[in-house]
Design a protein around this motif. Structure first.
Motif, PDB file in Angstrom:
ATOM      1  N   LEU A  55       6.457 -59.878  66.698  1.00 48.61           N
ATOM      2  CA  LEU A  55       7.451 -60.870  66.302  1.00 48.61           C
ATOM      3  C   LEU A  55       7.495 -60.957  64.784  1.00 48.61           C
ATOM      4  O   LEU A  55       6.477 -61.208  64.133  1.00 48.61           O
ATOM      5  CB  LEU A  55       7.107 -62.235  66.904  1.00 48.61           C
TER       6      LEU A  55
ATOM      7  N   ASP B  55       9.531 -53.813  70.092  1.00 49.47           N
ATOM      8  CA  ASP B  55       8.619 -53.028  70.923  1.00 49.47           C
ATOM      9  C   ASP B  55       8.196 -51.800  70.119  1.00 49.47           C
ATOM     10  O   ASP B  55       8.952 -50.823  70.042  1.00 49.47           O
ATOM     11  CB  ASP B  55       9.311 -52.616  72.220  1.00 49.47           C
TER      12      ASP B  55
ATOM     13  N   ILE C 119       2.378 -61.947  66.140  1.00 53.28           N
ATOM     14  CA  ILE C 119       3.164 -62.444  65.009  1.00 53.28           C
ATOM     15  C   ILE C 119       2.811 -61.650  63.762  1.00 53.28           C
ATOM     16  O   ILE C 119       1.647 -61.596  63.357  1.00 53.28           O
ATOM     17  CB  ILE C 119       2.921 -63.943  64.793  1.00 53.28           C
TER      18      ILE C 119
ATOM     19  N   ARG D  97       4.411 -56.654  72.075  1.00 50.97           N
ATOM     20  CA  ARG D  97       5.516 -56.637  71.118  1.00 50.97           C
ATOM     21  C   ARG D  97       5.136 -57.372  69.836  1.00 50.97           C
ATOM     22  O   ARG D  97       4.167 -58.136  69.800  1.00 50.97           O
ATOM     23  CB  ARG D  97       6.777 -57.255  71.739  1.00 50.97           C
TER      24      ARG D  97
ATOM     25  N   ALA E 248       3.349 -62.576  71.885  1.00 51.13           N
ATOM     26  CA  ALA E 248       3.773 -61.593  70.865  1.00 51.13           C
ATOM     27  C   ALA E 248       2.788 -61.596  69.700  1.00 51.13           C
ATOM     28  O   ALA E 248       2.205 -62.630  69.354  1.00 51.13           O
ATOM     29  CB  ALA E 248       5.172 -61.915  70.365  1.00 51.13           C
TER      30      ALA E 248
ATOM     31  N   LEU F 286      14.556 -64.812  64.103  1.00 52.74           N
ATOM     32  CA  LEU F 286      13.430 -63.990  64.527  1.00 52.74           C
ATOM     33  C   LEU F 286      13.896 -62.680  65.140  1.00 52.74           C
ATOM     34  O   LEU F 286      15.015 -62.572  65.637  1.00 52.74           O
ATOM     35  CB  LEU F 286      12.587 -64.745  65.562  1.00 52.74           C
TER      36      LEU F 286
ATOM     37  N   ALA G 292       6.224 -61.207  76.140  1.00 51.61           N
ATOM     38  CA  ALA G 292       6.286 -60.337  74.956  1.00 51.61           C
ATOM     39  C   ALA G 292       4.964 -59.659  74.638  1.00 51.61           C
ATOM     40  O   ALA G 292       4.711 -59.280  73.490  1.00 51.61           O
ATOM     41  CB  ALA G 292       6.759 -61.149  73.755  1.00 51.61           C
TER      42      ALA G 292
ATOM     43  N   THR H 259      14.080 -55.583  70.822  1.00 49.01           N
ATOM     44  CA  THR H 259      14.382 -56.085  72.169  1.00 49.01           C
ATOM     45  C   THR H 259      15.121 -57.416  72.126  1.00 49.01           C
ATOM     46  O   THR H 259      15.950 -57.683  72.992  1.00 49.01           O
ATOM     47  CB  THR H 259      13.100 -56.233  73.005  1.00 49.01           C
ATOM     48  N   HIS H 260      14.813 -58.263  71.134  1.00 44.75           N
ATOM     49  CA  HIS H 260      15.466 -59.568  71.025  1.00 44.75           C
ATOM     50  C   HIS H 260      15.687 -59.917  69.559  1.00 44.75           C
ATOM     51  O   HIS H 260      14.817 -59.647  68.718  1.00 44.75           O
ATOM     52  CB  HIS H 260      14.613 -60.677  71.652  1.00 44.75           C
ATOM     53  N   THR H 261      16.821 -60.503  69.277  1.00 47.62           N
ATOM     54  CA  THR H 261      17.098 -61.089  67.964  1.00 47.62           C
ATOM     55  C   THR H 261      17.584 -62.516  68.180  1.00 47.62           C
ATOM     56  O   THR H 261      18.400 -62.761  69.085  1.00 47.62           O
ATOM     57  CB  THR H 261      18.162 -60.280  67.196  1.00 47.62           C
TER      58      THR H 261
ATOM     59  N   LEU I  29      12.178 -59.576  67.764  1.00 52.13           N
ATOM     60  CA  LEU I  29      11.076 -59.124  68.603  1.00 52.13           C
ATOM     61  C   LEU I  29      11.201 -57.615  68.770  1.00 52.13           C
ATOM     62  O   LEU I  29      12.267 -57.108  69.140  1.00 52.13           O
ATOM     63  CB  LEU I  29      11.146 -59.825  69.953  1.00 52.13           C
TER      64      LEU I  29
ATOM     65  N   ILE J 258       8.442 -67.621  73.664  1.00 53.43           N
ATOM     66  CA  ILE J 258       8.077 -66.208  73.488  1.00 53.43           C
ATOM     67  C   ILE J 258       6.571 -66.135  73.697  1.00 53.43           C
ATOM     68  O   ILE J 258       5.797 -66.675  72.903  1.00 53.43           O
ATOM     69  CB  ILE J 258       8.477 -65.702  72.096  1.00 53.43           C
TER      70      ILE J 258
END
Length: 428
Positions: A48, A381, A11, A46, A9, A377, A43, A412-414, A379, A6
């Motif tokens: 995290l 936006d 954090i 974005r 991002a 985690l 990322a 956007t992401h898990t 992520l 990633i």
């Protein structure tokens, strides 16, 4: 399992860094990491966060699979950025035995979208008369640590005391649905100006506050842990604040809808706004936000309560109480707490991951974004803004109060132990 990098991002909303996932764990966090053979997720811009943890989810299975199943509910959870949920006990049959909680636990394992920790009932059949098999549920494969009759209040003080005493042996917690039943007979909405004008039965704030006051005193008396579900009034905030000032082991949660919506919406008579506890006043909403910001309220919990279309698309008096919330919770918190300056993203992680995992004694979740930790985690936006469309929900039910409402932020992401369950906003 392949490696995932990633890149760039923020954090917990901080400066951009790279995070390398290798297998089930976070392998490295640094300003710059060479990707090597890792899949790269760009990322920039974005945020995290550790995977979100919900202390209060209704998955309906077994018994009401027309509303939700463990599979559909955990898919909804993943879509909302959750990697773990606590499944409430008001199923059919009630989760008041080791056999039922183990069934729910097994279904969660099979779903693969997020971890499911069953919540055991406090009393047999949620009837408030006899303690359920608390010890057997704790000793089962599900390892139950949280017990609640949510949907109903444990209104008998002697039963509540015994439950608090019993769970001390294994550091369990009783999560109370604070509602004095005799003060809320026939209640349809918050008792106040709006209920008087609409002629609907009122649910007074004191019905919640009186139970909370009793239970924090009982918890202090026996030296046990009590957690207050879906706290909703300014008076309740003050009681919890007082209890915490005494050093008592009391925690509390607030729902996203109680942070945003008020009883003025009931003027529409749209049953989508019918919920228990009811939507309160703007004064209550501001008190809840401030209490979440200062830590008096420990965490956000969705009280995700799915219902089939026919149970909500009817006249107000006949409609079921409850709203779905897993897929919109983070957006509502961004709207009410981040964009108002009450919380930053690190504090959102605290209220939606670290603290609920700690309250539920949930291992492997609510952990720092650091090397060696499980790669649970999400992520986000934060710049995204769009209207809520329940037609796109992963949940089996659509009873959201936010349909058509513009909310910020998008998951956007898990990642659940390094495996992507959501990629580019879509379930895998």
């Amino acid at each position: 399992m392949s490696k995932i990098l990633i890149r760039g991002a923020g954090i917990l909303g901080g400066r951009p860094q790279d995070v390398l996932i290798d297998g089930e764990n976070i392998a490295e966090v640094a300003d710059t990491i060479e990707p090597g053979d890792a899949e790269v997720i760009e990322a920039a811009g974005r945020i995290l966060l550790p995977g979100l943890v919900d202390l209060h989810t209704h998955l309906r299975e077994p018994g009401r699979e027309d509303s939700e199943t463990v599979l559909t509910g955990t898919r909804a959870a993943a879509a909302g950025g959750y990697t773990a949920v606590h499944a409430m006990a008001n199923t059919f049959p009630v989760a008041d035995t080791a056999g039922v909680v183990e069934q729910v636990y097994r279904l969660g394992k099979e779903s693969g979208y997020c971890d499911v920790q069953p919540v055991g009932a406090v009393t047999v059949g949620l009837e408030g008369k006899q303690l359920a098999e608390l010890g057997a549920m704790h000793d089962s494969a599900a390892g139950v640590k949280v017990f609640s009759d949510d949907g109903k209040c444990v209104d008998d003080a002697v039963i509540m005391r015994r439950a608090l005493e019993y769970v001390k042996a294994f550091d369990g917690v009783i999560a109370q649905h604070a509602q004095e039943p005799r003060l809320t007979e026939g209640a349809q909405m918050n008792e106040g100006v709006v209920s008087a004008e609409l002629g609907l039965g009122g649910w007074p704030a004191v019905a919640e506050e009186s139970i909370i006051a009793r239970d924090v005193l009982l918890a202090a008396h026996v030296g046990s842990r009590v957690h207050i579900c879906h706290l909703s009034t300014a008076g309740s905030v003050e009681i919890v604040r007082w209890a915490k000032s005494k050093g008592w082991n009391v925690t509390a949660e607030v729902t996203p809808h109680h942070l945003l919506l008020t009883d003025e919406l009931v003027r529409t008579y749209d049953p989508v706004y019918k919920v228990n506890p009811p939507l309160r006043t703007a004064t209550d909403v501001m008190a809840l936000r401030e209490a979440l910001a200062d830590g008096t309220i420990d965490c956000v919990a969705t009280d995700h309560a799915p219902h089939p279309h026919e149970d909500k698309d009817c006249e107000w008096g006949a409609a079921a109480m409850g709203m779905v919330g897993l897929e919109t919770a983070l957006s509502v918190v961004q709207e009410t707490m981040v964009e108002t300056g009450l919380l930053d993203w690190a504090q959102v992680a605290d209220r939606m991951s670290f603290r609920p995992a700690r309250i539920g004694r949930l291992e492997g979740h609510g952990r720092p974004v650091s090397p060696g930790e499980p790669a649970n985690l999400v992520l986000v936006d934060p710049a995204y803004r769009g209207a809520v469309d329940p037609a796109g929900f992963a949940s089996r039910s659509r009873n959201t109060p936010y349909q058509g409402r513009e909310l910020p932020g998008r998951v956007t992401h898990t990642f659940l132990r390094g495996r992507a369950t959501v990629v580019d906003g879509k379930l895998t």
